[in-house]
Every structure is written in structure tokens, then in C-alpha cells.
Design an enzyme around this catalytic site. Structure first.
Site, PDB file in Angstrom:
ATOM      1  N   LYS A 135       0.857  -1.197   0.000  1.00 49.87           N
ATOM      2  CA  LYS A 135       0.000   0.000   0.000  1.00 49.87           C
ATOM      3  C   LYS A 135       0.891   1.245   0.000  1.00 49.87           C
ATOM      4  CE  LYS A 135      -2.700   2.799   3.186  1.00 49.87           C
ATOM      5  NZ  LYS A 135      -2.114   3.939   2.569  1.00 49.87           N
ATOM      6  N   GLU A 152      10.198   2.317  10.368  1.00 47.18           N
ATOM      7  CA  GLU A 152      11.130   3.436  10.303  1.00 47.18           C
ATOM      8  C   GLU A 152      10.307   4.691  10.483  1.00 47.18           C
ATOM      9  OE1 GLU A 152      14.208   3.528  10.472  1.00 47.18           O
ATOM     10  OE2 GLU A 152      14.344   1.350  10.391  1.00 47.18           O
ATOM     11  N   CYS A 188      13.078  11.722   6.897  1.00 45.72           N
ATOM     12  CA  CYS A 188      13.231  11.382   8.310  1.00 45.72           C
ATOM     13  C   CYS A 188      14.671  11.597   8.745  1.00 45.72           C
ATOM     14  CB  CYS A 188      12.778   9.955   8.570  1.00 45.72           C
ATOM     15  SG  CYS A 188      13.668   8.756   7.612  1.00 45.72           S
TER      16      CYS A 188
HETATM   17  C1  UN1 Z   1      17.894   9.466   2.880  1.00 45.29           C
HETATM   18  O1  UN1 Z   1      18.284  10.066   3.873  1.00 45.29           O
HETATM   19  O2  UN1 Z   1      18.428   9.656   1.769  1.00 45.29           O
HETATM   20  O3  UN1 Z   1      11.674   8.398   5.169  1.00 45.29           O
HETATM   21  C2  UN1 Z   1      16.815   8.465   2.941  1.00 45.29           C
HETATM   22  C3  UN1 Z   1      12.838   8.783   5.147  1.00 45.29           C
HETATM   23  C4  UN1 Z   1      13.924   7.738   5.321  1.00 45.29           C
HETATM   24  C5  UN1 Z   1      14.805   7.657   4.115  1.00 45.29           C
HETATM   25  C6  UN1 Z   1      15.884   8.669   4.096  1.00 45.29           C
HETATM   26  N1  UN1 Z   1      13.331   6.453   5.611  1.00 45.29           N
HETATM   27  O4  UN1 Z   1      13.094   9.941   4.974  1.00 45.29           O
END
Ligand code: UN1
Length: 485
Positions: A175, A249, A283
Site C-alpha cells: 500500500k 522506520e 526522516c
Molecule cells: C535518505 O536520507 O536519503 O523516510 C533516505 C525517510 C527515510 C529515508 C531517508 N526512511 O526519509
């Protein structure tokens, strides 16, 4: 302008949704639909789960080298379409064209790395304390896995969940975020066109309510999620009650620490990249920086110069170095948070407004914003905004920089700028983060190394690299005896 038609991939067939009408719109020009169609209904989600379950045994039996071939072909398809799909990504998500193309190529690199698992070791073998025996650990697929993916990396994050799931022999129900269905179709389409058997990967763009069985259906053996801490914890609670493992995450409030012996122009340009690439919607973005007083004036001048040099604009236009945010609601929330900070005594060093962008009057833009706070207790220092907002705190020394940077429950990434080996050791030992950058920006995730955070930033095994198999396989320990001679 014509828009793409949203369809879902269920049991190897592209089908229109049975649910409500929906469209993804361009964050730069919200009046433009990028893709439109109907959501997948709850019964289509059920069909997708059934298809993934039916495909499970066949895919698990397929030699890993054959699975790898499919992933490598899909990677080639992504690379071959990077310019076009990168532009679609920029249009649908709002990051710049260069970022969009880079992300499509990154997804290809992730598929290639995970395909390479077929050439690496399959398990472990141990000595036995008994004669005539050895102990072997083999890895097996877990079964059907649910992927729930966010808007901000519409093709790279799905790739780094789907690729290890598939290479290790699992089947997938996915999803995507409702704001980026087109890029989800591109990845699913690449895998489908690369020869993935029917049912091995199913894409259902549905509402969260209609997708809720993806968290609790007994045929689902694992759920991998990227998104906010609040949603991740809710999903984890739901799955825990159903006995389903979760990899989540989640948020971050990633600090940069700039010490007196840092290369200041380099530190400033890296902090700018960390704070404002992808419009701060990562993130892993740098959202706060502690700088030691003796270098603060020089650093802040460089920082403000770097931020104001960013050209906020149409992601597809030449010269744009920062696109819009995904929507006006989080943009307005971020602006309000900055204003509330100012009411508490914070000082805006640059930004803090909605910029004028010619031709994009209703776009969800926000200026790159730097705010100086005077206390590590300030909400701008502690709360994630997921926006192009960087909080700055001037501190007396390295000890205070680390202390103030370690506040809060998040622990995804941190960046430390220093020439000192001792300070680097302190950062490694003392910062509770999953990823630490020494003299580079806080964002980034190479395909071959573990990715994920501590505390409120991450739950369950790490993503990416060989670490990905810890979530997408289960092990069997075999006491392998030869029997009596
Ligand atoms: C990055 O820093 O290039 O959702 C990737 C996010 C992380 C991925 C970051 N899971 O921003």
C-alpha cells in the site's frame, strides 16, 4: 494536461479500483492532477492478499539466482526510464527534477544490491560440542509481507522494502501513500515487466481503513512501514496483538553539531543540504544544529547565505534548488510552529514565509527557514516538523553541544563536524543514533549498509544492506548429526 490513470496490480493484472475516486496532484500546481482513478477497495485488498498467499510456495522454491535476474531486469528498466519517471516523481511529490531522477537511479541501485544476495552466503555453520555433529543455520522466507510506504521517497523506500522481501523469497502486498500512486505504479510495473510471476508483488493503493487487513490477516507474516512515529506505533500495537512482527522506520529530529575545529564552510554547506534537500521532508533531515560560540558568527553567516541562495520554485524548472512541500496543511503547520517559536523569543535568521513562485500561485511552498532558539527546551529544538525548518542553538563547548543534541526520544541520525578524533569518539560513544555522519550531512542511506534508528525513530531490525535479511527471513537451526558409525 492529460493525467495518468491509476490502476492496481493484483495477481499479475492491472485493474482499476473499486473504491472511491482519487487523484494525486502536483504540489507545485495543486490544480493539476498527475494521476487519477479509484482507490482499491477492501475486497481488492483481500484479493491481493489471497494472490500473494497463492504465489508464496512457487516463489519460495524459485532459485535465488532466478529471483535476482528479475530484480536486475527491473533495475535496468528503472535506469532506462530514469529521466521520464524522475520528472513524474518531481511532479507528483514535489522534489526537484535532479532529486527525482537521482531517486529513480537509487531505487535501481537498491534492486541491484539486493539481487547480489544470490551470490553471497546463505546461512551459517557452527562447530558442535558433540562428536559427529555440526550445527547449521538456514534462512527461509517468512511468507507474505505487507509494505506500507510514505510519500517522501515514492520509489526508493518501496524499492528498499520490496527488493529484500522478494530476493529472500517472500511475496508482497503493498500500500503506497495516496499522494504518490503513479511512482508506485512505475516500480510495480518495472518488476512486473521484468518477469515477476503473478501474485508475487501486488500493489493496492487503498485507504488506510480498507488496507487494515494488511496488518492482521493471518496470512500476513510481517509488516514493514515507513512514516510517522505516531502511525508506526499504532501499526506496531495492532500487529503485536495479531502476533505479526513489524519493522517501522519513523520520525527523527536529527542534530548537527559544529565544533570549533570544524571546516566551517564545509559544515555550513552540508547542514544546508541536510536541512533543505527534498524540502526538508526526510526522516533523516537535519532539523537542528548546535554550534560552538567561538565559530557561531562565521557559521551562521555561511548558513544564512546558503539558505537564501536556494531557489524555491517549480521542481521541473531549471535552476530550482528546492521544491514545494507535499501539502498545504503540513506547510501551514510548520509556518505556525515557527511563528509560535518567535512568540517565545526565537529569532528568524531567514525564511519563515510562503514565497512567490511565478506560475505556481497555489503551490505548497515554504521558504528555507532558519530559526535561532535560546533553549534546548524550545519546541523547535525538540519536535519534528518534516519541513524546511532548521533550528540553531549556540552552545559554549563540545560537551554542551552533545548534551543538547541528545535531548528527546528520537535517535535516527546525527552529523558531527570536527577535526578532533577525541570528539569523534565521544560522538560515536555518546549519541544514541542509528546512523552517525562525521563531517557529512545527516541524510543519506547507501544500499549496502544498515539503515534505521533508535528510540522513537525505529522499531525492529534494520533496513538495507545485508541487515535487511534479518527481517525478511526466519532462521532454522539444524543440529546435523551423522548418526552412529
Ligand atoms: C535518505 O536520507 O536519503 O523516510 C533516505 C525517510 C527515510 C529515508 C531517508 N526512511 O526519509
Amino acid at each position: 494536461m492529460s493525467h495518468a490513470t491509476i490502476e492496481h496490480l493484483i495477481d499479475g493484472r492491472w485493474v482499476p479500483g473499486d473504491g472511491a475516486e482519487f487523484a494525486s496532484t502536483s504540489p507545485a500546481r495543486p490544480e493539476i492532477a498527475v494521476a487519477a482513478g479509484r482507490l482499491a477497495s477492501s475486497s481488492q485488498v483481500a484479493e491481493a492478499i489471497a494472490a500473494a498467499d497463492a504465489a508464496r510456495a512457487g516463489w519460495a522454491e524459485t532459485p535465488m539466482a532466478e529471483r535476482a535476474t528479475v530484480l536486475r531486469r527491473a533495475a535496468d528498466i528503472l535506469r532506462g526510464n530514469a529521466a521520464e519517471w524522475g520528472a513524474e516523481l518531481a511532479q507528483e511529490e514535489g522534489k526537484t527534477l535532479a532529486e527525482g531522477i537521482g531517486e529513480v537511479n537509487r531505487a535501481a541501485a537498491v534492486l541491484d544490491f539486493q539481487a547480489g544476495e544470490s551470490d553471497r552466503d546463505a546461512g551459517e555453520i557452527f562447530h558442535s560440542p558433540r562428536r559427529g555433529e555440526r550445527i547449521e543455520v538456514v534462512r527461509k522466507p517468512v511468507g507474505v509481507v505487507s509494505l506500507i510506504t510514505p510519500f517522501n521517497f515514492p520509489i526508493a523506500i518501496p524499492a528498499w522494502k520490496a527488493a529484500p522481501a522478494l530476493i529472500h523469497g517472500n511475496t508482497v502486498v503493498w500500500k503506497p501513500a495516496q499522494t504518490v500512486p503513479l511512482l508506485a505504479m512505475r516500480l510495480a510495473g518495472a518488476l512486473h515487466d521484468a518477469g515477476l510471476p503473478p501474485g508475487v508483488l501486488n500493489l493496492v493503493a487503498s485507504s488506510s481503513a480498507d488496507a487494515s487487513t494488511m496488518l492482521v490477516d493471518p496470512r500476513i507474516r510481517a509488516v514493514t512501514f515507513t512514516g510517522s512515529t505516531k502511525v508506526g506505533r499504532t501499526i506496531a500495537a495492532t500487529c503485536a496483538a495479531a502476533g505479526i512482527p513489524v519493522q517501522a522506520e519513523m520520525g527523527g529530529k536529527n542534530p548537527a553539531v559544529v565544533l570549533a575545529d570544524a571546516d566551517i564552510p564545509h559544515a555550513a554547506s552540508q547542514v544546508i543540504a541536510g536541512a533543505f534537500n527534498s524540502t526538508g521532508q526526510k526522516c533523516t533531515a537535519t532539523s537542528r544544529v548546535a554550534v560552538v560560540r567561538s565559530v557561531a558568527e562565521e557559521f551562521l553567516a555561511e548558513l544564512v547565505a546558503g539558505a537564501t541562495a536556494r531557489v524555491t520554485g517549480d521542481p521541473l524548472a531549471d535552476g530550482t534548488s528546492m521544491g514545494p512541500m507535499i501539502d498545504s496543511v503540513p506547510r501551514d503547520d510548520a509556518l505556525a510552529a515557527v511563528r509560535a517559536g518567535v512568540d517565545r523569543g526565537a529569532e528568524i535568521l531567514c525564511g519563515g514565509n510562503i514565497p512567490e513562485v511565478p506560475g505556481c500561485a497555489g503551490g505548497h511552498f515554504m521558504e528555507p527557514t532558519i530559526v535561532r532558539v535560546d533553549s534546548p527546551e524550545d519546541a523547535l529544538w525538540r519536535d519534528e516538523l518534516f519541513a524546511p525548518v532548521l533550528a540553531v542553538l549556540v552552545v559554549e563547548d563540545a560537551a554542551e553541544a552533545f548534551r543538547t543534541s541528545d535531548l528527546g526520544e528520537y535517535g535516527l541520525t546525527a552529523a558531527v563536524f570536527t577535526d578532533s578524533l577525541a570528539a569523534t569518539f565521544d560522538a560515536i560513544d555518546d549519541l544514541e543514533v542509528g546512523i552517525l555522519h562525521v563531517n557529512s550531512e545527516s541524510a543519506g542511506a547507501d544500499p549496502h549498509v544498515p539503515f534505521g534508528g533508535a528510540g522513537a525513530s525505529g522499531l525492529g531490525p534494520k533496513e538495507q544492506g545485508r541487515a535487511a535479511r534479518d527481517f525478511f527471513t526466519r532462521t532454522t537451526t539444524i543440529y546435523l548429526g551423522r548418526g552412529p558409525r
